[in-house]
Write an enzyme that holds these catalytic residues in place. Structure first.
Site, PDB file in Angstrom:
ATOM      1  N   CYS A   1      -4.080 -16.961 -55.794  1.00 23.07           N
ATOM      2  CA  CYS A   1      -4.217 -18.295 -55.194  1.00 23.07           C
ATOM      3  C   CYS A   1      -4.896 -18.266 -53.828  1.00 23.07           C
ATOM      4  O   CYS A   1      -5.428 -19.279 -53.372  1.00 23.07           O
ATOM      5  CB  CYS A   1      -2.847 -18.963 -55.076  1.00 23.07           C
TER       6      CYS A   1
ATOM      7  N   HIS B   1      -4.210 -27.979 -56.935  1.00 27.01           N
ATOM      8  CA  HIS B   1      -4.322 -26.569 -56.563  1.00 27.01           C
ATOM      9  C   HIS B   1      -5.341 -25.911 -57.490  1.00 27.01           C
ATOM     10  O   HIS B   1      -4.976 -25.308 -58.491  1.00 27.01           O
ATOM     11  CB  HIS B   1      -2.944 -25.919 -56.697  1.00 27.01           C
TER      12      HIS B   1
ATOM     13  N   CYS C   1       0.954 -18.879 -50.401  1.00 32.24           N
ATOM     14  CA  CYS C   1       1.548 -17.831 -51.228  1.00 32.24           C
ATOM     15  C   CYS C   1       0.560 -17.427 -52.309  1.00 32.24           C
ATOM     16  O   CYS C   1      -0.265 -18.230 -52.750  1.00 32.24           O
ATOM     17  CB  CYS C   1       2.857 -18.310 -51.850  1.00 32.24           C
TER      18      CYS C   1
END
Length: 382
Positions: free
Chosen positions: A89, A338, A368
């Site tokens: 991510c 996201h 994260c």
């Protein structure tokens, strides 16, 4: 040490899953922001040193070095190279770090950092299915060393988010209230035109598709992601399609091309935590970054922390004591989506524009990442 400057930052709107951007090839989505970035800045296109893009699970239309493919799909010079980064991510935040490090080392002077993800075409499950086709049921199948160290504990973002919710006392109702506020902030920012300067419209889409007009009552009706879990889709980040890019340059480049810097990258670091808990790393990473930078949270005017799940951001807020009213002020990934490999660049683009709108000085970004990793970037508006 030399300073890395941000001269420009832009992004596409976030297209909801199977929404307006679903049929756009990843190379074309990335090309859209690259073409706009080059067009907006007075640097000859053949004098860019590198294009660094983040992307996760580079299969199908995202395979084949999507950074390079996007540059070429934009019709830009053949001699400019590109490289694709996968730090899960945090991929495009890491792309910014690599670009800044190249400039700070003096080895490069003009670098594009960004990312792209087309989750409508390549959902998270696709990489898992590809692994299963090769006989792997999970990423750690067959690893003796992993099993000896971590046992049979499930390694999953959903399991980690549940553990965090339990440890930091984030109830389902608390997380739903947090998620509702994320949507409210995003819709308010849209209504006020706060995103207009950072968005490059594409395919007739000029605003983010992901913010929802929802309610606590609607959220309460949703089934949990896993049996017994307080997590639902409402308190999780949305899958979406997007691309974002930043122009990172040296002081020499500022002078050579008569550019005006908008921010300086004052700190960049990466840290890690327990991979089973996976999503807790922004907490120790933030503390480490501030110590290295010689700053405190009181010096930070705005924070962007990726809302992978409501529990992740809520735990960070509880642990650091930083004000929620200065965190994700225009909504986070719960509302804005996201897009995995593009998220870090999207967050930094929004952070820079909001610092400028408010007249703030320092902005901190963290998120994260798979494997229990977290990047932290501190920028100073100029």
């Amino acid at each position: 040490m030399k300073t890395a400057y941000i001269v420009d930052a832009l992004r596409t709107p976030t297209g909801k899953r199977r929404g307006s951007l679903a049929d756009i090839h990843g190379a074309d989505l990335g090309a859209h922001v690259l073409h706009a970035l080059v067009e907006r800045n007075a640097i000859p296109a053949d004098e860019y040193d590198d294009v660094i893009f983040g992307c996760v699970d580079t299969i199908g239309p995202l395979a084949g070095n999507i950074a390079r493919s996007s540059w070429l799909a934009a019709g830009l010079p053949l001699q400019v190279p590109g490289v694709t980064v996968d730090r899960q991510c945090g991929s495009s935040q890491q792309a910014v770090h690599f670009a800044a490090q190249a400039v700070m080392s003096g080895t490069q002077h003009v670098v594009v950092a960004g990312g792209v993800q087309t989750m409508s075409r390549i959902p998270i499950s696709s990489a898992m299915l590809a692994g299963q086709a090769l006989g792997f049921t999970d990423p750690f199948s067959g690893s003796v060393g992993w099993r000896e160290r971590f046992g049979e504990q499930p390694v999953s973002q959903f399991h980690a988010a549940k553990l965090i919710a339990e440890r930091w006392g984030c109830t389902r109702s608390d997380m739903e209230a947090y998620a509702l506020e994320s949507h409210r902030r995003a819709r308010h920012a849209q209504a006020q035109g706060y995103f207009d300067r950072e968005i490059v419209p594409i395919a007739g889409l000029a605003v983010d598709e992901t913010p929802r007009d929802t309610s606590l009552a609607k959220m309460a009706e949703l089934e949990p992601l896993e049996p017994g879990s307080p997590l639902t889709a409402a308190v999780s980040s949305q899958t979406c399609d997007a691309a974002a890019a930043l122009l990172v340059v040296s002081e020499d480049a500022l002078k050579r091309y008569n550019l005006t810097p908008r921010a300086a990258i004052r700190h960049l670091s990466v840290a890690a935590d327990d991979p089973v808990w996976m999503l807790t790393a922004p907490i120790p990473a933030t503390k480490l970054a501030l110590k290295k930078a010689g700053l405190t949270l009181a010096d930070i005017d705005l924070v962007e922390i990726n809302e992978a799940f409501a529990s992740v951001a809520m735990a960070w807020l509880k642990e650091t004591g930083y004000p929620h009213e200065l965190t994700n002020v225009n909504g986070g990934a719960i509302a804005l989506g996201h897009p995995l490999g593009a998220t870090g660049a999207r967050l930094m683009t929004t952070l820079l524009h909001e610092l400028e709108r408010r007249g703030g000085r320092y902005g901190l970004q963290t998120m994260c990442e798979g494997g229990g990793v977290a990047n932290v970037t501190i920028i100073e508006r100029l």
